[in-house]
Motif scaffolding. Structure first.
Motif, PDB file in Angstrom:
ATOM      1  N   ASP A  39       0.722  -1.138  -0.389  1.00  0.00           N
ATOM      2  CA  ASP A  39       0.269  -0.241  -0.293  1.00  0.00           C
ATOM      3  C   ASP A  39       0.842   1.347   0.266  1.00  0.00           C
ATOM      4  O   ASP A  39       0.329   2.601  -0.763  1.00  0.00           O
ATOM      5  N   ALA A  40       1.440   1.174   0.926  1.00  0.00           N
ATOM      6  CA  ALA A  40       2.761   2.325   1.086  1.00  0.00           C
ATOM      7  C   ALA A  40       3.513   2.703  -0.302  1.00  0.00           C
ATOM      8  O   ALA A  40       3.361   4.152  -0.463  1.00  0.00           O
ATOM      9  N   LYS A  41       4.018   1.685  -0.725  1.00  0.00           N
ATOM     10  CA  LYS A  41       4.903   1.830  -1.633  1.00  0.00           C
ATOM     11  C   LYS A  41       4.199   1.533  -2.736  1.00  0.00           C
ATOM     12  O   LYS A  41       4.203   3.156  -4.166  1.00  0.00           O
ATOM     13  N   GLY A  42       2.826   1.024  -3.696  1.00  0.00           N
ATOM     14  CA  GLY A  42       2.068   1.709  -4.325  1.00  0.00           C
ATOM     15  C   GLY A  42       1.654   3.481  -3.972  1.00  0.00           C
ATOM     16  O   GLY A  42       1.325   3.553  -5.931  1.00  0.00           O
ATOM     17  N   ARG A  43       1.574   4.026  -3.189  1.00  0.00           N
ATOM     18  CA  ARG A  43       1.045   5.134  -3.054  1.00  0.00           C
ATOM     19  C   ARG A  43       3.042   6.569  -3.154  1.00  0.00           C
ATOM     20  O   ARG A  43       2.778   7.022  -2.863  1.00  0.00           O
ATOM     21  N   GLY A  44       4.250   5.550  -3.568  1.00  0.00           N
ATOM     22  CA  GLY A  44       4.897   6.623  -3.731  1.00  0.00           C
ATOM     23  C   GLY A  44       5.513   6.743  -2.630  1.00  0.00           C
ATOM     24  O   GLY A  44       6.600   7.336  -2.866  1.00  0.00           O
ATOM     25  N   TYR A  45       5.030   6.268  -1.568  1.00  0.00           N
ATOM     26  CA  TYR A  45       6.421   6.031  -0.449  1.00  0.00           C
ATOM     27  C   TYR A  45       7.965   5.713  -0.253  1.00  0.00           C
ATOM     28  O   TYR A  45       7.594   4.223  -1.430  1.00  0.00           O
ATOM     29  N   ASP A  46       8.772   6.331   0.586  1.00  0.00           N
ATOM     30  CA  ASP A  46       9.964   5.498   0.717  1.00  0.00           C
ATOM     31  C   ASP A  46      10.303   4.183   1.459  1.00  0.00           C
ATOM     32  O   ASP A  46      11.277   3.599   1.269  1.00  0.00           O
ATOM     33  N   ALA A  47       9.558   4.660   2.745  1.00  0.00           N
ATOM     34  CA  ALA A  47       9.612   3.653   3.294  1.00  0.00           C
ATOM     35  C   ALA A  47       9.026   4.355   4.541  1.00  0.00           C
ATOM     36  O   ALA A  47       7.775   4.366   4.641  1.00  0.00           O
ATOM     37  N   VAL A  48       8.918   2.982   5.934  1.00  0.00           N
ATOM     38  CA  VAL A  48       7.477   3.104   6.176  1.00  0.00           C
ATOM     39  C   VAL A  48       8.033   2.581   8.218  1.00  0.00           C
ATOM     40  O   VAL A  48       8.841   2.335   8.806  1.00  0.00           O
ATOM     41  N   VAL A  49       7.510   4.122   9.149  1.00  0.00           N
ATOM     42  CA  VAL A  49       8.538   3.690  10.030  1.00  0.00           C
ATOM     43  C   VAL A  49       7.442   3.452  11.204  1.00  0.00           C
ATOM     44  O   VAL A  49       6.027   3.768  10.733  1.00  0.00           O
ATOM     45  N   ASN A  50       7.982   3.644  12.205  1.00  0.00           N
ATOM     46  CA  ASN A  50       7.848   2.748  13.500  1.00  0.00           C
ATOM     47  C   ASN A  50       6.117   2.163  13.102  1.00  0.00           C
ATOM     48  O   ASN A  50       4.912   1.991  13.499  1.00  0.00           O
ATOM     49  N   VAL A  51       6.766   1.111  12.492  1.00  0.00           N
ATOM     50  CA  VAL A  51       5.604  -0.092  12.329  1.00  0.00           C
ATOM     51  C   VAL A  51       5.103  -1.185  13.605  1.00  0.00           C
ATOM     52  O   VAL A  51       5.578  -1.013  14.442  1.00  0.00           O
ATOM     53  N   ARG A  52       3.257  -1.147  14.011  1.00  0.00           N
ATOM     54  CA  ARG A  52       3.021  -1.744  15.053  1.00  0.00           C
ATOM     55  C   ARG A  52       2.287  -3.388  14.301  1.00  0.00           C
ATOM     56  O   ARG A  52       1.582  -3.112  13.297  1.00  0.00           O
ATOM     57  N   LEU A  53       2.144  -4.487  15.024  1.00  0.00           N
ATOM     58  CA  LEU A  53       1.321  -5.930  14.956  1.00  0.00           C
ATOM     59  C   LEU A  53       0.949  -5.560  16.054  1.00  0.00           C
ATOM     60  O   LEU A  53       1.056  -5.834  17.490  1.00  0.00           O
ATOM     61  N   GLU A  54      -0.536  -6.080  15.731  1.00  0.00           N
ATOM     62  CA  GLU A  54      -1.453  -6.350  16.663  1.00  0.00           C
ATOM     63  C   GLU A  54      -2.169  -7.562  16.415  1.00  0.00           C
ATOM     64  O   GLU A  54      -2.645  -7.707  14.651  1.00  0.00           O
ATOM     65  N   THR A  55      -3.038  -8.189  17.508  1.00  0.00           N
ATOM     66  CA  THR A  55      -3.230  -9.434  17.231  1.00  0.00           C
ATOM     67  C   THR A  55      -4.843  -9.864  17.523  1.00  0.00           C
ATOM     68  O   THR A  55      -4.922  -8.818  18.513  1.00  0.00           O
ATOM     69  N   SER A  56      -5.547  -9.639  17.369  1.00  0.00           N
ATOM     70  CA  SER A  56      -6.920  -9.777  17.668  1.00  0.00           C
ATOM     71  C   SER A  56      -7.262 -10.992  17.582  1.00  0.00           C
ATOM     72  O   SER A  56      -7.589 -11.127  16.493  1.00  0.00           O
ATOM     73  N   ARG A  57      -8.491 -10.861  18.596  1.00  0.00           N
ATOM     74  CA  ARG A  57      -9.367 -12.719  17.874  1.00  0.00           C
ATOM     75  C   ARG A  57     -11.311 -11.861  18.118  1.00  0.00           C
ATOM     76  O   ARG A  57     -11.289 -11.042  18.277  1.00  0.00           O
ATOM     77  N   LEU A  58     -11.661 -12.727  16.795  1.00  0.00           N
ATOM     78  CA  LEU A  58     -13.090 -12.490  16.386  1.00  0.00           C
ATOM     79  C   LEU A  58     -13.787 -13.499  17.102  1.00  0.00           C
ATOM     80  O   LEU A  58     -13.702 -14.979  16.872  1.00  0.00           O
ATOM     81  N   ALA A  59     -14.052 -13.297  18.007  1.00  0.00           N
ATOM     82  CA  ALA A  59     -15.232 -13.926  18.758  1.00  0.00           C
ATOM     83  C   ALA A  59     -16.664 -14.831  17.489  1.00  0.00           C
ATOM     84  O   ALA A  59     -16.626 -14.109  17.152  1.00  0.00           O
ATOM     85  N   SER A  60     -16.218 -16.051  17.670  1.00  0.00           N
ATOM     86  CA  SER A  60     -17.633 -16.465  16.268  1.00  0.00           C
ATOM     87  C   SER A  60     -19.004 -16.427  17.332  1.00  0.00           C
ATOM     88  O   SER A  60     -19.457 -16.427  19.197  1.00  0.00           O
ATOM     89  N   ALA A  61     -19.955 -16.200  17.164  1.00  0.00           N
ATOM     90  CA  ALA A  61     -21.561 -15.459  17.040  1.00  0.00           C
ATOM     91  C   ALA A  61     -22.181 -17.392  18.154  1.00  0.00           C
ATOM     92  O   ALA A  61     -23.175 -16.946  18.877  1.00  0.00           O
ATOM     93  N   ARG A  62     -21.434 -18.096  17.476  1.00  0.00           N
ATOM     94  CA  ARG A  62     -21.989 -19.661  17.700  1.00  0.00           C
ATOM     95  C   ARG A  62     -21.012 -20.111  19.190  1.00  0.00           C
ATOM     96  O   ARG A  62     -20.595 -19.508  19.410  1.00  0.00           O
ATOM     97  N   ARG A  63     -21.198 -20.966  19.233  1.00  0.00           N
ATOM     98  CA  ARG A  63     -21.021 -21.260  20.811  1.00  0.00           C
ATOM     99  C   ARG A  63     -20.903 -20.326  21.459  1.00  0.00           C
ATOM    100  O   ARG A  63     -19.990 -20.519  23.175  1.00  0.00           O
ATOM    101  N   ASN A  64     -22.000 -19.375  22.410  1.00  0.00           N
ATOM    102  CA  ASN A  64     -21.541 -18.797  23.360  1.00  0.00           C
ATOM    103  C   ASN A  64     -20.712 -17.211  23.336  1.00  0.00           C
ATOM    104  O   ASN A  64     -20.111 -16.788  24.138  1.00  0.00           O
TER     105      ASN A  64
END
Lengths: 112, 159
Positions: B113-138
């Motif tokens: 996405d960054a490269k496609g829009r002509g940027y040269d670098a990405v700084v301060n990259v953060r990674l996050e993980t989250s769980r999506l609860a299922s509508a089933r099984r309560n």
């Protein structure tokens, strides 16, 4: 993508905007949205759950939601007179079954 | 006759589901890893850093927040293996490649996405993980896991 916006405002997840000077701080701004998946997507995801891999419907849904949370945060920042939001953070939480809260927050500032 | 039918329904179907899930899931995973490796090789020279300070000699001309995300789920076979593993504990190997490929996919989408829009670098990259609860099984089940990568894309003049 989550970060694009229709508003002319600078977003950054660093404590500054590189190459620009901050002249005024307005404080924390937040934006959130709670979304539920619709049934069709849930059924498709259920099928996809058998073979695993990407659940494209959910990816799209969360991207839209995050976009909306970001836009609400931006609206709040603009109403304060800010032209940038720095140190932007995203958070996701499952509040109820089948629903997720997407939350964006940052510090509204004015750049020179 | 009905006894045979019962056996087929009770054991045949889940077994078939297992076989289909295993073969298709494994195939898709291998394809995805091949794709990820090819894209990573293409983007190798693109600076992506996980801290926020920009080197002093970079004359920044513009910045923008970029993000990439993906929601993934385990296949049926791997879920069964993982639940069996839960009985005796230890390393759940079936989950590791899934989370690994999801995280790399999210990062790649952000960089593309960054490269496609002509940027040269990405700084301060953060990674996050989250769980999506299922509508089933309560809400206890997991519908999927979301990986999010975001950072500040910068472009600079004359490095």
């Amino acid at each position: 993508m989550a970060a694009q916006s229709k508003y002319p405002i600078v977003l950054s997840n660093i404590e500054s905007v590189p190459g620009r000077e901050i002249v005024e701080f307005y404080g924390v701004v937040t934006g959130n949205t709670v979304r539920a998946k619709h049934v069709g997507r849930d059924i498709m995801a259920g099928l996809k759950n058998i073979v695993g891999g990407e659940l494209a419907g959910y990816t799209e849904l969360l991207q839209e939601s995050r976009q909306e949370a970001t836009e609400r945060m931006i609206e709040q920042a603009q109403s304060m007179g800010a032209n940038a939001v720095i140190n932007v953070r995203y958070a996701t939480s499952s509040v109820a079954q089948g629903a997720a809260e997407l939350f964006a927050y940052g510090t509204a500032v004015r750049l020179a | 006759m009905t006894a045979y039918f019962d056996v087929i329904v009770n054991f045949g179907l889940p077994l078939m589901l297992l076989i289909v899930a295993y073969s298709v899931g494994t195939y898709l995973e291998r394809k995805h890893f091949e794709d990820i490796r090819a894209r990573e090789a293409r983007l190798q020279g693109f600076p992506v850093i996980s801290f926020g300070t920009v080197p002093a000699d970079w004359k920044i001309t513009s910045t923008e927040l970029v993000a990439g995300s993906v929601v993934v789920s385990l296949d049926y076979f791997k879920r069964i293996i993982a639940s069996l593993r839960g009985l005796i504990g230890g390393r759940i190997k079936t989950y590791e490649p899934l989370l690994d490929r999801a995280r790399r996919e999210a990062l790649l989408r952000m960089i593309e996405d960054a490269k496609g829009r002509g940027y040269d670098a990405v700084v301060n990259v953060r990674l996050e993980t989250s769980r999506l609860a299922s509508a089933r099984r309560n809400g206890k089940g997991t519908a999927g896991v979301e990986m999010l990568a975001f950072g500040t894309a910068v472009s600079f003049a004359g490095r």
